[in-house]
Write an enzyme that holds these catalytic residues in place. Structure first.
Site, PDB file in Angstrom:
ATOM      1  N   SER A 188       0.883  -1.177  -0.095  1.00  0.00           N
ATOM      2  CA  SER A 188       0.010   0.187  -0.083  1.00  0.00           C
ATOM      3  C   SER A 188       0.931   1.188  -0.007  1.00  0.00           C
ATOM      4  O   SER A 188       1.702   1.523  -0.936  1.00  0.00           O
ATOM      5  CB  SER A 188      -0.939  -0.093   1.082  1.00  0.00           C
ATOM      6  OG  SER A 188      -1.845   0.951   0.888  1.00  0.00           O
ATOM      7  N   GLU A 315      -9.313  -3.984  -4.484  1.00  0.00           N
ATOM      8  CA  GLU A 315      -8.411  -3.330  -3.459  1.00  0.00           C
ATOM      9  C   GLU A 315      -9.481  -2.636  -2.516  1.00  0.00           C
ATOM     10  O   GLU A 315      -9.385  -2.961  -1.344  1.00  0.00           O
ATOM     11  CB  GLU A 315      -7.253  -2.571  -4.088  1.00  0.00           C
ATOM     12  CG  GLU A 315      -6.057  -2.946  -4.586  1.00  0.00           C
ATOM     13  CD  GLU A 315      -5.213  -3.792  -4.017  1.00  0.00           C
ATOM     14  OE1 GLU A 315      -5.240  -3.704  -2.692  1.00  0.00           O
ATOM     15  OE2 GLU A 315      -4.098  -4.172  -4.297  1.00  0.00           O
ATOM     16  N   HIS A 409      -7.789  -5.356  -0.211  1.00  0.00           N
ATOM     17  CA  HIS A 409      -6.582  -4.728   0.281  1.00  0.00           C
ATOM     18  C   HIS A 409      -6.148  -5.415   1.464  1.00  0.00           C
ATOM     19  O   HIS A 409      -6.883  -5.832   2.394  1.00  0.00           O
ATOM     20  CB  HIS A 409      -7.015  -3.243   0.394  1.00  0.00           C
ATOM     21  CG  HIS A 409      -5.660  -2.288   0.732  1.00  0.00           C
ATOM     22  ND1 HIS A 409      -4.816  -2.127  -0.378  1.00  0.00           N
ATOM     23  CD2 HIS A 409      -5.447  -1.459   1.584  1.00  0.00           C
ATOM     24  CE1 HIS A 409      -3.932  -1.209  -0.079  1.00  0.00           C
ATOM     25  NE2 HIS A 409      -4.221  -0.804   1.063  1.00  0.00           N
TER      26      HIS A 409
END
Length: 488
Positions: A188, A315, A409
């Protein structure tokens, strides 16, 4: 091995702890070692300063203070917030002090405003088991690390990354690591940090390979960074300079930085980021970061270093899914007009994502958010490196969480770390995630860190090709990212 392990650093000796004593997977952990002084007082908003040396053996058996102050359990990854002033630390995990092993330096995510290097998901024991020394690092977050401040150095969080990597170069051999075989990795915002460092000429000597998982690029324009800091100063009632911001308590600024960036929340905040980008993060200051990351890669920065990158299929779709009822009566094509203004590009994108569109507007909007922030980075970066001397490999993570309903995610992190039994993984991956998938992904990471090749054809030799990780199988697809190409 029964005695506590000790190692010498440039600042003094440290004492760690052995885990798994007497087993083949035994490793030592050295936690909370400062790579810079506490960023307080005159050092608040300053470049990281070398740590003060110590004479006694320093205890390094507990994690140090974190820049993260917020506590709670609503994050996908466990992120401990540890109180204290000395927040610039490294944590070292090693299988042997008498070796010269490849090194993984891990940069945590959290949108550049949150996250913790003390997460149990980032424990390096499984990489140690497979012959890789692992280091997790901290850095200043949000406005502290990335806000524009007149009279203070820009990109202080980036300077923290560099200082931590310099610490590794200087000290990692004392922990059994080889400073000439350092891979930087992150997920991320951490994956975005990896790419930012990859495109920085001044950081090239500090690492040799890079692994970017769901990398989120910030590349905040200098003018926008200045405007956000001006809004924050107005909210705090101080001058927008280093003296003004130093006069405000840290907790007060933390509470105001979100409002200074955007007053929106939930899906609205996500769509705001689509228009304006991430609020706090590395800024293109014209000096340390001379140009946007992809432009730097296209210019050949980092061309001699292998790169592995990829993203999950959906995500942030779960964010849009929370608004399913509000979105169900609005056609996806209508909503996308605000972001994809080119009619032909919008039509091509909708056609390429036909199965997702059939799941409803929330699913389609969620896919677009995921593509715009994360997935488009993969072909964009890979194509920017088309003339690089070193190879670029890509992957896609497609395994669907049984608890969240998407390949979402953070879901892939415990697979990369082979840590499916760690705290709160079951909340994201369910009670029986496929160990065979973790075996495949973790082995690929170890191969890349050790040998510079994860084990499938490189994008640089076959454009568009990527390993697709899905369930008990992992296969190579020649068109893995075709569905996002309309966004290029």
């Amino acid at each position: 091995m029964t005695e506590s392990p000790t190692a010498s650093t440039a600042s003094g000796r440290v004492r760690g702890v052995w885990r798994g004593h007497g087993t083949p997977a035994a490793s030592a952990a050295f936690l909370g070692i400062p790579f810079a002084r506490a960023p307080i007082g005159d050092l608040r908003y300053a470049a990281p300063a070398p740590p003060e040396p110590w004479t006694d053996v320093r205890d390094a058996t507990e994690y140090g203070a974190t820049a993260l102050r917020r506590t709670g359990t609503d994050t996908l990854i466990p992120e401990p917030a540890i109180a204290g002033e000395s927040t610039l630390n490294v944590n070292v995990f090693t299988p042997s002090l008498d070796a010269s092993l490849p090194v993984l330096v891990w940069i945590h995510g959290g949108g550049y405003t949150e996250g913790s290097p003390a997460s149990p998901w980032y424990d390096g024991s499984t990489f140690n088991r497979d012959g890789v020394v692992t280091v997790s690092i901290s850095y200043r977050l949000g406005f502290d690390g990335f806000g524009f401040i007149e009279g203070a150095p820009h990109n202080r969080g980036v300077l923290d990354w560099i200082a931590a990597l310099e610490w590794v170069q200087q000290n990692i051999s004392a922990f059994g690591g080889d400073p000439n075989r350092v891979t930087i990795g992150g997920q991320s915002a951490g994956g975005g940090a990896v790419l930012a460092l990859f495109g920085m000429p001044s950081a090239q000597h500090l690492f040799h390979r890079a692994l970017s998982i769901s990398g989120a690029l910030a590349d905040v324009p200098l003018g926008e960074a200045r405007a956000r800091s001006t809004r924050l100063a107005a909210l705090a009632g101080v001058a927008a300079d280093v003296d003004g911001f130093r006069s405000v308590d840290e907790a007060v600024l933390h509470g105001l930085q979100g409002k200074a960036a955007s007053a929106k929340r939930g899906l609205a905040a996500m769509t705001d980021q689509l228009v304006n980008g991430l609020s706090w993060g590395p800024m293109v200051d014209g000096e340390l970061i001379a140009r946007p990351t992809v432009d730097a890669l296209r210019a050949g920065i980092g061309s001699d270093k292998p790169l592995l990158l990829g993203a999950a299929d959906d995500e942030f779709t779960m964010v849009a899914e929370r608004e399913r009822n509000a979105l169900r009566l609005i056609p996806a094509a209508l909503l996308l007009r605000s972001f994809l203004r080119d009619r032909n590009a919008r039509r091509a994108y909708l056609e390429a994502n036909g199965p997702q569109r059939a799941l409803g507007t929330a699913a389609m909007v969620g896919r677009y958010i995921s593509d715009h922030i994360f997935r488009i980075v993969v072909p964009r970066v890979a194509e920017a490196r088309s003339g690089a001397d070193a190879a670029t490999w890509a992957y896609r993570f497609s395994w669907v969480s049984p608890t969240k309903g998407w390949a979402c995610h953070c879901l892939d992190v415990p697979f990369w770390f082979d840590g499916l039994d760690r705290e709160r993984v079951d909340a994201l991956a369910g009670p029986h995630p496929p160990q065979s998938l973790a075996d495949e992904m973790h082995s690929a990471a170890v191969r890349f860190i050790t040998d510079g090749d994860p084990g499938w054809p490189a994008w640089s030799t076959a454009p568009g090709i990527a390993r697709v990780f899905d369930g008990d199988r992992a296969e190579v697809a020649e068109d893995a990212y075709d569905s996002v190409l309309a966004l290029l």
